[in-house]
Design a protein around this motif. Structure first.
Motif, PDB file in Angstrom:
ATOM      1  N   ARG A 174      46.468 -40.587  70.777  1.00 19.70           N
ATOM      2  CA  ARG A 174      47.342 -39.440  70.493  1.00 19.70           C
ATOM      3  C   ARG A 174      46.710 -38.513  69.459  1.00 19.70           C
ATOM      4  O   ARG A 174      46.749 -37.295  69.589  1.00 19.70           O
ATOM      5  CB  ARG A 174      48.715 -39.907  70.017  1.00 19.70           C
ATOM      6  N   LEU A 175      46.112 -39.102  68.426  1.00 16.68           N
ATOM      7  CA  LEU A 175      45.455 -38.292  67.394  1.00 16.68           C
ATOM      8  C   LEU A 175      44.268 -37.523  67.966  1.00 16.68           C
ATOM      9  O   LEU A 175      44.056 -36.357  67.629  1.00 16.68           O
ATOM     10  CB  LEU A 175      44.992 -39.176  66.231  1.00 16.68           C
ATOM     11  N   ARG A 176      43.490 -38.176  68.851  1.00 20.12           N
ATOM     12  CA  ARG A 176      42.379 -37.475  69.493  1.00 20.12           C
ATOM     13  C   ARG A 176      42.898 -36.307  70.320  1.00 20.12           C
ATOM     14  O   ARG A 176      42.337 -35.216  70.298  1.00 20.12           O
ATOM     15  CB  ARG A 176      41.586 -38.425  70.390  1.00 20.12           C
ATOM     16  N   GLY A 177      43.967 -36.525  71.050  1.00 24.61           N
ATOM     17  CA  GLY A 177      44.567 -35.458  71.848  1.00 24.61           C
ATOM     18  C   GLY A 177      45.045 -34.304  70.985  1.00 24.61           C
ATOM     19  O   GLY A 177      44.841 -33.135  71.314  1.00 24.61           O
ATOM     20  N   THR A 178      45.643 -34.636  69.866  1.00 25.07           N
ATOM     21  CA  THR A 178      46.113 -33.601  68.939  1.00 25.07           C
ATOM     22  C   THR A 178      44.932 -32.818  68.374  1.00 25.07           C
ATOM     23  O   THR A 178      44.983 -31.590  68.257  1.00 25.07           O
ATOM     24  CB  THR A 178      46.923 -34.237  67.799  1.00 25.07           C
ATOM     25  N   ALA A 179      43.863 -33.513  68.035  1.00 26.12           N
ATOM     26  CA  ALA A 179      42.675 -32.842  67.490  1.00 26.12           C
ATOM     27  C   ALA A 179      42.072 -31.897  68.520  1.00 26.12           C
ATOM     28  O   ALA A 179      41.706 -30.761  68.197  1.00 26.12           O
ATOM     29  CB  ALA A 179      41.647 -33.878  67.050  1.00 26.12           C
ATOM     30  N   VAL A 180      41.971 -32.336  69.767  1.00 26.19           N
ATOM     31  CA  VAL A 180      41.416 -31.484  70.830  1.00 26.19           C
ATOM     32  C   VAL A 180      42.306 -30.266  71.034  1.00 26.19           C
ATOM     33  O   VAL A 180      41.817 -29.133  71.153  1.00 26.19           O
ATOM     34  CB  VAL A 180      41.274 -32.292  72.146  1.00 26.19           C
ATOM     35  N   ALA A 181      43.602 -30.458  71.048  1.00 29.60           N
ATOM     36  CA  ALA A 181      44.535 -29.344  71.224  1.00 29.60           C
ATOM     37  C   ALA A 181      44.416 -28.359  70.067  1.00 29.60           C
ATOM     38  O   ALA A 181      44.474 -27.138  70.268  1.00 29.60           O
ATOM     39  CB  ALA A 181      45.967 -29.858  71.351  1.00 29.60           C
ATOM     40  N   SER A 182      44.230 -28.870  68.860  1.00 34.66           N
ATOM     41  CA  SER A 182      44.095 -27.998  67.690  1.00 34.66           C
ATOM     42  C   SER A 182      42.843 -27.142  67.788  1.00 34.66           C
ATOM     43  O   SER A 182      42.865 -25.955  67.470  1.00 34.66           O
ATOM     44  CB  SER A 182      44.026 -28.830  66.409  1.00 34.66           C
ATOM     45  N   VAL A 183      41.760 -27.743  68.236  1.00 31.78           N
ATOM     46  CA  VAL A 183      40.507 -26.987  68.388  1.00 31.78           C
ATOM     47  C   VAL A 183      40.693 -25.893  69.433  1.00 31.78           C
ATOM     48  O   VAL A 183      40.280 -24.747  69.232  1.00 31.78           O
ATOM     49  CB  VAL A 183      39.343 -27.932  68.770  1.00 31.78           C
ATOM     50  N   ARG A 184      41.328 -26.235  70.547  1.00 34.64           N
ATOM     51  CA  ARG A 184      41.560 -25.229  71.596  1.00 34.64           C
ATOM     52  C   ARG A 184      42.447 -24.107  71.080  1.00 34.64           C
ATOM     53  O   ARG A 184      42.204 -22.938  71.346  1.00 34.64           O
ATOM     54  CB  ARG A 184      42.187 -25.879  72.830  1.00 34.64           C
ATOM     55  N   GLN A 185      43.482 -24.455  70.341  1.00 34.04           N
ATOM     56  CA  GLN A 185      44.391 -23.455  69.786  1.00 34.04           C
ATOM     57  C   GLN A 185      43.638 -22.547  68.829  1.00 34.04           C
ATOM     58  O   GLN A 185      43.787 -21.331  68.861  1.00 34.04           O
ATOM     59  CB  GLN A 185      45.557 -24.133  69.064  1.00 34.04           C
ATOM     60  N   THR A 186      42.802 -23.153  67.973  1.00 42.64           N
ATOM     61  CA  THR A 186      42.024 -22.364  67.018  1.00 42.64           C
ATOM     62  C   THR A 186      41.063 -21.440  67.751  1.00 42.64           C
ATOM     63  O   THR A 186      40.929 -20.266  67.398  1.00 42.64           O
ATOM     64  CB  THR A 186      41.252 -23.301  66.062  1.00 42.64           C
ATOM     65  N   ASP A 187      40.393 -21.955  68.786  1.00 46.74           N
ATOM     66  CA  ASP A 187      39.475 -21.121  69.572  1.00 46.74           C
ATOM     67  C   ASP A 187      40.216 -19.950  70.203  1.00 46.74           C
ATOM     68  O   ASP A 187      39.719 -18.821  70.213  1.00 46.74           O
ATOM     69  CB  ASP A 187      38.789 -21.940  70.663  1.00 46.74           C
ATOM     70  N   LEU A 188      41.404 -20.202  70.719  1.00 50.25           N
ATOM     71  CA  LEU A 188      42.207 -19.144  71.326  1.00 50.25           C
ATOM     72  C   LEU A 188      42.598 -18.104  70.286  1.00 50.25           C
ATOM     73  O   LEU A 188      42.494 -16.892  70.524  1.00 50.25           O
ATOM     74  CB  LEU A 188      43.462 -19.735  71.980  1.00 50.25           C
ATOM     75  N   GLU A 189      43.030 -18.565  69.116  1.00 48.95           N
ATOM     76  CA  GLU A 189      43.418 -17.634  68.056  1.00 48.95           C
ATOM     77  C   GLU A 189      42.238 -16.775  67.615  1.00 48.95           C
ATOM     78  O   GLU A 189      42.367 -15.566  67.413  1.00 48.95           O
ATOM     79  CB  GLU A 189      43.988 -18.403  66.860  1.00 48.95           C
ATOM     80  N   VAL A 190      41.060 -17.398  67.487  1.00 49.12           N
ATOM     81  CA  VAL A 190      39.860 -16.652  67.096  1.00 49.12           C
ATOM     82  C   VAL A 190      39.513 -15.618  68.162  1.00 49.12           C
ATOM     83  O   VAL A 190      39.176 -14.473  67.838  1.00 49.12           O
ATOM     84  CB  VAL A 190      38.672 -17.619  66.842  1.00 49.12           C
ATOM     85  N   ALA A 191      39.612 -15.992  69.429  1.00 50.03           N
ATOM     86  CA  ALA A 191      39.317 -15.052  70.510  1.00 50.03           C
ATOM     87  C   ALA A 191      40.285 -13.871  70.483  1.00 50.03           C
ATOM     88  O   ALA A 191      39.875 -12.714  70.652  1.00 50.03           O
ATOM     89  CB  ALA A 191      39.391 -15.767  71.863  1.00 50.03           C
ATOM     90  N   ILE A 192      41.556 -14.148  70.250  1.00 48.34           N
ATOM     91  CA  ILE A 192      42.559 -13.077  70.178  1.00 48.34           C
ATOM     92  C   ILE A 192      42.269 -12.166  68.992  1.00 48.34           C
ATOM     93  O   ILE A 192      42.298 -10.930  69.119  1.00 48.34           O
ATOM     94  CB  ILE A 192      43.982 -13.669  70.090  1.00 48.34           C
ATOM     95  N   LEU A 193      41.977 -12.744  67.844  1.00 52.61           N
ATOM     96  CA  LEU A 193      41.677 -11.935  66.661  1.00 52.61           C
ATOM     97  C   LEU A 193      40.416 -11.100  66.873  1.00 52.61           C
ATOM     98  O   LEU A 193      40.368  -9.931  66.471  1.00 52.61           O
ATOM     99  CB  LEU A 193      41.522 -12.820  65.430  1.00 52.61           C
ATOM    100  N   ASN A 194      39.398 -11.669  67.513  1.00 52.36           N
ATOM    101  CA  ASN A 194      38.182 -10.900  67.800  1.00 52.36           C
ATOM    102  C   ASN A 194      38.484  -9.705  68.690  1.00 52.36           C
ATOM    103  O   ASN A 194      37.965  -8.609  68.471  1.00 52.36           O
ATOM    104  CB  ASN A 194      37.117 -11.783  68.454  1.00 52.36           C
ATOM    105  N   GLU A 195      39.322  -9.915  69.690  1.00 46.61           N
ATOM    106  CA  GLU A 195      39.690  -8.814  70.591  1.00 46.61           C
ATOM    107  C   GLU A 195      40.468  -7.744  69.829  1.00 46.61           C
ATOM    108  O   GLU A 195      40.253  -6.545  70.024  1.00 46.61           O
ATOM    109  CB  GLU A 195      40.520  -9.348  71.764  1.00 46.61           C
ATOM    110  N   GLN A 196      41.365  -8.165  68.955  1.00 48.13           N
ATOM    111  CA  GLN A 196      42.131  -7.195  68.165  1.00 48.13           C
ATOM    112  C   GLN A 196      41.220  -6.398  67.237  1.00 48.13           C
ATOM    113  O   GLN A 196      41.379  -5.186  67.103  1.00 48.13           O
ATOM    114  CB  GLN A 196      43.214  -7.912  67.356  1.00 48.13           C
TER     115      GLN A 196
END
Length: 69
Positions: free
Chosen positions: A21-43
């Motif tokens: 479960r912790l590994r899954g949470t860590a992977v999801a967090s990385v994906r979320q962070t990558d998505l947020e960074v991509a959105i901020l870069n586009e903005q």
């Protein structure tokens, strides 16, 4: 003795599930962070484009005002 072994195996299984479960949470967090960074870069890219257009329009406006003066 068998009861103790069974309890140890159950606890190990529980730990394994918690780790998964912790590994899954860590992977999801990385994906979320990558998505947020991509959105901020586009903005930022969009804001830079708008800023460049605004500067260009201001320069053209100043040229027109200088000609009229």
């Amino acid at each position: 003795m068998a009861g103790i072994k069974q309890q140890i195996f159950q606890e190990l299984a529980s730990l394994e599930e918690a780790a998964a479960r912790l590994r899954g949470t860590a992977v999801a967090s990385v994906r979320q962070t990558d998505l947020e960074v991509a959105i901020l870069n586009e903005q930022v890219r969009t804001l830079r484009d708008k800023n460049a257009r605004a500067v260009d329009m201001i320069d053209k406006s100043l040229e027109i005002l200088k000609r009229l003066a």
